[in-house]
Design an enzyme around this catalytic site. Structure first.
Site: not given
Length: 186
Positions: A12, A44, A56, A135
């Site tokens: 993500t 998301k 999100g 990430s």
């Protein structure tokens, strides 16, 4: 995410940009487990509160949806008061044993403010109208800040380009971007 709770799960990138007459939240669609991409088109980013709030998430999907539901309930209790709803959710997150175990972060935005809700119950506001999590969040944040300061691009273009840069650098981010926007009052 805690590697002990969700071994090998990564993924993500979520970025939000507030510039000109718009605020946007964009997120990629990749869900990975270890070195395997499990899903390419996860959504998301979504609208809340009748479309007046966009958000999100990064982290566990089930945990994020639990937080979205809790935030929606707080937004119903405190209509048009995103900060108040977020602070009340953060209080719940810190004190409720069940919620404390949730492994997720969220970016939420309305016409007035953009907030990051963390897994430790913090409510943060960005300094520059740009924020990112996940990430690939640091890559998207750096790209979006540079684009916002050095170009005349609008919020959506900045977010899309920042996501493209994060996709090129972060192995847990892909190019299947979902983007939601809210027009700001003039």
């Amino acid at each position: 995410m805690s590697d002990s709770a969700f071994p090998g799960w990564h993924g993500t990138t979520i970025v939000s940009v507030r510039k000109g007459n718009r605020v946007v939240v964009a997120g990629d669609g990749q869900v990975s487990m270890g070195q395997t991409v499990m899903k390419h088109g996860a959504k998301k980013v979504r609208r809340l509160a009748g479309g007046n709030v966009i958000g999100g998430f990064a982290g566990s999907t089930a945990d994020a949806f639990t937080l979205f539901e809790r935030l929606e309930a707080r937004l119903e209790q405190y209509p048009d008061q995103l900060m108040r709803a977020a602070v009340e959710l953060a209080k719940d997150w810190r004190t409720d044993r069940y919620l404390r175990k949730l492994e997720a972060m969220m970016i939420v935005a309305d016409k007035r403010e953009t907030l990051v809700l963390t897994g430790t119950g913090d409510v943060l506001t960005p300094d520059h109208g740009v924020i990112a999590i996940g990430s690939g969040g640091n890559y998207a944040l750096s790209a979006a800040l540079a684009l916002a300061e050095a170009t005349e691009l609008d919020a959506e273009d900045i977010a899309r380009r920042a996501m493209r840069i994060a996709e090129q650098v972060c192995v847990y981010t892909n190019g299947n971007v979902t983007l939601e926007a809210i027009e700001l009052d003039a």
